[in-house]
Design a protein around this motif. Structure first.
Motif, PDB file in Angstrom:
ATOM      1  N   THR A  10       0.869  -1.182   0.000  1.00 31.81           N
ATOM      2  CA  THR A  10       0.000   0.000   0.000  1.00 31.81           C
ATOM      3  C   THR A  10       0.901   1.225   0.000  1.00 31.81           C
ATOM      4  N   LYS A  11       0.528   2.223  -0.810  1.00 29.26           N
ATOM      5  CA  LYS A  11       1.283   3.476  -0.792  1.00 29.26           C
ATOM      6  C   LYS A  11       0.318   4.641  -0.716  1.00 29.26           C
ATOM      7  N   ARG A  12       0.511   5.462   0.325  1.00 30.16           N
ATOM      8  CA  ARG A  12      -0.324   6.657   0.461  1.00 30.16           C
ATOM      9  C   ARG A  12       0.530   7.899   0.336  1.00 30.16           C
ATOM     10  N   PHE A  13      -0.012   8.887  -0.377  1.00 26.95           N
ATOM     11  CA  PHE A  13       0.599  10.223  -0.410  1.00 26.95           C
ATOM     12  C   PHE A  13      -0.408  11.127   0.280  1.00 26.95           C
ATOM     13  N   GLY A  14      -0.232  11.408   1.549  1.00 29.34           N
ATOM     14  CA  GLY A  14      -1.230  12.175   2.287  1.00 29.34           C
ATOM     15  C   GLY A  14      -2.567  11.456   2.217  1.00 29.34           C
ATOM     16  N   LYS A  15      -3.570  12.149   1.664  1.00 27.26           N
ATOM     17  CA  LYS A  15      -4.913  11.540   1.609  1.00 27.26           C
ATOM     18  C   LYS A  15      -5.090  10.648   0.389  1.00 27.26           C
ATOM     19  N   VAL A  16      -4.135  10.712  -0.566  1.00 30.59           N
ATOM     20  CA  VAL A  16      -4.270   9.914  -1.794  1.00 30.59           C
ATOM     21  C   VAL A  16      -3.681   8.523  -1.572  1.00 30.59           C
ATOM     22  N   THR A  17      -4.495   7.500  -1.860  1.00 34.77           N
ATOM     23  CA  THR A  17      -3.966   6.134  -1.823  1.00 34.77           C
ATOM     24  C   THR A  17      -3.647   5.735  -3.253  1.00 34.77           C
ATOM     25  N   ALA A  18      -2.358   5.660  -3.560  1.00 29.46           N
ATOM     26  CA  ALA A  18      -1.941   5.371  -4.943  1.00 29.46           C
ATOM     27  C   ALA A  18      -2.025   3.882  -5.251  1.00 29.46           C
ATOM     28  N   CYS A  19      -1.700   3.041  -4.255  1.00 35.04           N
ATOM     29  CA  CYS A  19      -1.779   1.580  -4.411  1.00 35.04           C
ATOM     30  C   CYS A  19      -2.336   1.017  -3.123  1.00 35.04           C
ATOM     31  N   GLU A  20      -3.140  -0.017  -3.232  1.00 32.74           N
ATOM     32  CA  GLU A  20      -3.710  -0.581  -2.013  1.00 32.74           C
ATOM     33  C   GLU A  20      -3.715  -2.104  -2.067  1.00 32.74           C
ATOM     34  N   ASP A  21      -3.102  -2.700  -1.046  1.00 30.29           N
ATOM     35  CA  ASP A  21      -3.170  -4.158  -0.867  1.00 30.29           C
ATOM     36  C   ASP A  21      -2.769  -4.943  -2.104  1.00 30.29           C
ATOM     37  N   ILE A  22      -1.642  -4.596  -2.672  1.00 35.36           N
ATOM     38  CA  ILE A  22      -1.207  -5.274  -3.901  1.00 35.36           C
ATOM     39  C   ILE A  22      -0.439  -6.541  -3.543  1.00 35.36           C
ATOM     40  N   ASP A  23      -0.906  -7.665  -4.052  1.00 35.00           N
ATOM     41  CA  ASP A  23      -0.203  -8.940  -3.934  1.00 35.00           C
ATOM     42  C   ASP A  23       0.112  -9.400  -5.342  1.00 35.00           C
ATOM     43  N   LEU A  24       1.385  -9.612  -5.604  1.00 36.54           N
ATOM     44  CA  LEU A  24       1.748  -9.971  -6.976  1.00 36.54           C
ATOM     45  C   LEU A  24       3.036 -10.773  -6.983  1.00 36.54           C
ATOM     46  N   THR A  25       3.046 -11.844  -7.764  1.00 34.85           N
ATOM     47  CA  THR A  25       4.292 -12.595  -7.957  1.00 34.85           C
ATOM     48  C   THR A  25       4.600 -12.627  -9.437  1.00 34.85           C
ATOM     49  N   ILE A  26       5.830 -12.311  -9.771  1.00 32.25           N
ATOM     50  CA  ILE A  26       6.263 -12.377 -11.170  1.00 32.25           C
ATOM     51  C   ILE A  26       7.352 -13.436 -11.244  1.00 32.25           C
ATOM     52  N   LYS A  27       7.127 -14.398 -12.139  1.00 29.85           N
ATOM     53  CA  LYS A  27       8.045 -15.532 -12.186  1.00 29.85           C
ATOM     54  C   LYS A  27       9.336 -15.161 -12.918  1.00 29.85           C
ATOM     55  N   GLU A  28      10.370 -15.951 -12.676  1.00 35.77           N
ATOM     56  CA  GLU A  28      11.644 -15.763 -13.364  1.00 35.77           C
ATOM     57  C   GLU A  28      11.451 -15.789 -14.865  1.00 35.77           C
ATOM     58  N   GLY A  29      12.028 -14.840 -15.545  1.00 36.11           N
ATOM     59  CA  GLY A  29      12.002 -14.854 -17.007  1.00 36.11           C
ATOM     60  C   GLY A  29      10.687 -14.403 -17.621  1.00 36.11           C
ATOM     61  N   GLU A  30       9.751 -13.939 -16.778  1.00 33.72           N
ATOM     62  CA  GLU A  30       8.455 -13.501 -17.320  1.00 33.72           C
ATOM     63  C   GLU A  30       8.524 -12.072 -17.842  1.00 33.72           C
ATOM     64  N   TYR A  31       7.735 -11.804 -18.861  1.00 33.77           N
ATOM     65  CA  TYR A  31       7.555 -10.421 -19.329  1.00 33.77           C
ATOM     66  C   TYR A  31       6.135 -10.013 -18.935  1.00 33.77           C
ATOM     67  N   VAL A  32       6.059  -9.159 -17.922  1.00 30.96           N
ATOM     68  CA  VAL A  32       4.749  -8.788 -17.376  1.00 30.96           C
ATOM     69  C   VAL A  32       4.507  -7.297 -17.619  1.00 30.96           C
ATOM     70  N   THR A  33       3.326  -6.956 -18.081  1.00 31.46           N
ATOM     71  CA  THR A  33       3.013  -5.531 -18.179  1.00 31.46           C
ATOM     72  C   THR A  33       2.002  -5.160 -17.094  1.00 31.46           C
ATOM     73  N   VAL A  34       2.161  -3.933 -16.596  1.00 27.85           N
ATOM     74  CA  VAL A  34       1.193  -3.374 -15.653  1.00 27.85           C
ATOM     75  C   VAL A  34       0.387  -2.369 -16.460  1.00 27.85           C
ATOM     76  N   LEU A  35      -0.898  -2.648 -16.592  1.00 23.82           N
ATOM     77  CA  LEU A  35      -1.757  -1.876 -17.488  1.00 23.82           C
ATOM     78  C   LEU A  35      -2.910  -1.270 -16.696  1.00 23.82           C
ATOM     79  N   GLY A  36      -3.331  -0.097 -17.107  1.00 26.85           N
ATOM     80  CA  GLY A  36      -4.505   0.488 -16.454  1.00 26.85           C
ATOM     81  C   GLY A  36      -4.631   1.945 -16.832  1.00 26.85           C
ATOM     82  N   PRO A  37      -5.770   2.546 -16.527  1.00 32.21           N
ATOM     83  CA  PRO A  37      -5.981   3.943 -16.887  1.00 32.21           C
ATOM     84  C   PRO A  37      -5.052   4.888 -16.128  1.00 32.21           C
ATOM     85  N   SER A  38      -4.959   6.100 -16.614  1.00 31.91           N
ATOM     86  CA  SER A  38      -4.092   7.102 -16.008  1.00 31.91           C
ATOM     87  C   SER A  38      -4.431   7.293 -14.521  1.00 31.91           C
ATOM     88  N   GLY A  39      -3.387   7.310 -13.693  1.00 37.72           N
ATOM     89  CA  GLY A  39      -3.575   7.574 -12.272  1.00 37.72           C
ATOM     90  C   GLY A  39      -3.967   6.354 -11.455  1.00 37.72           C
TER      91      GLY A  39
END
Ligand code: ATP
Length: 368
Positions: A10-39
Motif C-alpha cells: 500500500t502506498k499513500r501520499f497524504g490523503k491519496v492512496t496510490a496503491c492498495e493491498d497489492i499482492d503480486l508474484t512475477i516468475k523468473e524470465g516472465e515479461y509482465v506488463t502493468v496496465l490500467g488507466p491514467s492515475g
C-alpha cells in the motif's frame, strides 16, 4: 532471472492512496506488463519495487530477499523510463558503457558488453554520436542498451515507448521483448496502451484505482475476462443489460430478456439462474448484421459506419436502447449504410455474462 514478490503493498501520499493491498508474484524470465488507466497506480507500483519510493505498508522481495529499505542501486535492476535521461555530453558509447565502467568490470568486459548491447539495439554504427544527434527512437534504444549493460537480470520499463511516434513505438516494442527473452531477463513494463500490453506480455496485471483487477495472459483477459471492467478495458465490447428468464436442465443454456422485451439465447458455461439480473458483454467481431431477422437477433438502426482498413465498423442502436459495435471484414461487408434498418445477430456461445452490478454498469466500467 529473478522472481519478484510484492506482498500487501500500500502506498499513500497524504490523503491519496496510490496503491492498495497489492499482492503480486512475477516468475523468473516472465515479461509482465502493468496496465490500467491514467492515475491507477502503475508507476507507483514499479517505483516501490525499484526502491525509488518505500511502501506505506507491505514488502517487496527479489529472489526471496526482502528489499524494503534497500536503496535502488543495491537492488540490481535496470530502470528505463519515458524520457530516458542520457548524459547529454557523452556519446552513445560512453552512455552505454557507463554502468560496467562504474562497476569496474575491466576493459575487456566493458568493450564486449557495450559492443554486444549496442549491436542488439542496432546502434553500434552510431556509437560516436551524442544524444542530440539521435532521433527519439534511437535515444530510447541507447537508453535500453545502457540499462542492459548494467548486467541486471531485472528490467523495469515505465512507459518506455509513450514519447515516441506510432511507427517507432511498434517496432521498438518487439525489439524490447526480443532482447528481454534472448537475455533471459525478468521484465515489468508499465503502459496505459492495451494494444502494446496485449502484443508483448506473458501476463498482464490490470489495475484500476490503486488495486489489481485481474492478472492473466492476454488471451484469457480478452476471451474470458473475469469481470466487466476487464471486458471493457481489454479490447472492445458492447454491453446489454437484462434478466435471465429461462434455463435448460443442464445449466449451459439460458435466455436473457433485455429492455423492451427482446430475448437473447446464451449457450455456454457462463449461464446464470432464472431471475438473475445480468449484463452481457460481446466483442464486435462476434456480432453480425443482416437485413432479415434471424435466430438470436435484435433489430436496430445503423448510426455510424467507420472504414477501418481490413474491416468496417458499425455502431448500431438496437431496439433494446443499447448501442453495439459490429465489425465486418471488408471482404464480406454487404455495404450497409447509416440509417439502414438491420438485425444484429448474436452467437450464443460467444456471449460473456456477468451479474448486474449493484452500483450500476457505468460506475463499474468507469476508468476512475
Ligand atoms: P499515469 O498512467 O498517468 O502515469 P499511473 O497509473 O502511473 O498514472 P501513478 O503515477 O502511480 O499512476 O499515480 C497514482 C496516484 O498517486 C495518482 O492519483 C497520483 O496523483 C498520485 N501520486 C503519484 N505520485 C504522487 C506524489 N509524489 N505525491 C502525491 N500524489 C502522488
Amino acid at each position: 532471472m529473478p522472481e519478484i514478490t510484492m506482498k500487501n503493498i500500500t502506498k499513500r501520499f497524504g490523503k491519496v492512496t496510490a496503491c492498495e493491498d497489492i499482492d503480486l508474484t512475477i516468475k523468473e524470465g516472465e515479461y509482465v506488463t502493468v496496465l490500467g488507466p491514467s492515475g491507477c497506480g502503475k508507476t507507483t507500483l514499479v517505483k516501490i519495487l525499484s526502491g525509488i519510493w518505500e511502501p506505506t505498508d507491505g514488502d517487496c522481495f527479489i529472489d526471496g530477499k526482502k528489499v524494503t529499505g534497500i536503496p535502488t542501486f543495491e537492488r540490481d535492476l535496470g530502470y528505463i523510463f519515458q524520457n530516458i535521461a542520457l548524459f547529454p555530453h557523452m556519446t552513445v558509447w560512453q552512455n552505454t558503457s557507463y554502468a560496467p565502467i562504474v562497476k569496474d568490470r575491466g576493459q575487456e568486459v566493458i568493450e564486449s558488453t557495450t559492443t554486444e548491447n549496442l549491436e542488439l539495439v542496432n546502434l553500434l554504427q552510431r556509437k560516436g554520436f551524442k544524444p542530440f544527434e539521435l532521433s527519439g527512437g534511437e535515444q530510447q534504444k541507447a537508453g535500453i542498451a545502457r540499462a542492459l549493460c548494467s548486467g541486471s537480470k531485472l528490467l523495469i520499463l515505465d512507459e518506455p515507448l509513450s514519447a515516441l511516434d506510432a511507427r517507432v513505438r511498434l517496432d521498438l516494442r518487439y525489439d524490447i521483448k526480443r532482447l528481454v527473452k534472448s537475455k533471459g531477463l525478468t521484465a515489468i513494463h508499465v503502459t496505459h496502451d492495451q494494444e502494446e500490453a496485449m502484443s508483448i506480455s506473458d501476463r498482464i496485471v490490470l489495475m484500476r484505482a490503486g488495486r489489481i483487477v485481474e492478472v492473466n495472459t492476454p488471451e484469457n483477459l480478452y476471451n474470458n475476462p473475469k469481470n466487466l471492467f476487464t471486458a471493457n478495458f481489454i479490447g472492445e465490447a458492447s454491453f446489454i443489460e437484462g434478466r435471465i428468464v429461462e434455463n435448460d436442465d443442464e445449466g449451459n443454456c439460458c435466455t436473457m430478456k433485455a429492455r423492451n422485451g427482446h430475448k437473447l439465447k446464451i449457450k455456454n458455461d457462463r449461464c446464470m439462474m432464472k431471475g438473475a439480473g445480468v449484463v452481457i458483454a460481446v466483442r464486435p467481431e462476434n456480432l453480425f448484421i443482416s437485413r432479415e431477422a434471424e435466430k438470436n437477433s435484435i433489430p436496430g438502426v445503423i448510426e455510424e459506419k467507420i472504414f477501418m482498413g481490413s474491416f468496417m465498423r458499425y455502431r448500431i442502436m438496437m431496439a433494446t436502447d443499447d448501442l453495439v459495435q459490429v465489425e465486418i471484414a471488408e471482404a464480406v461487408d454487404k455495404t450497409f449504410n447509416i440509417g439502414d434498418n438491420v438485425n444484429v445477430i448474436f452467437r450464443s456461445e460467444k456471449l460473456l455474462v456477468y451479474p448486474r452490478p449493484k452500483e450500476g454498469l457505468q460506475e463499474v466500467l468507469s476508468l476512475e
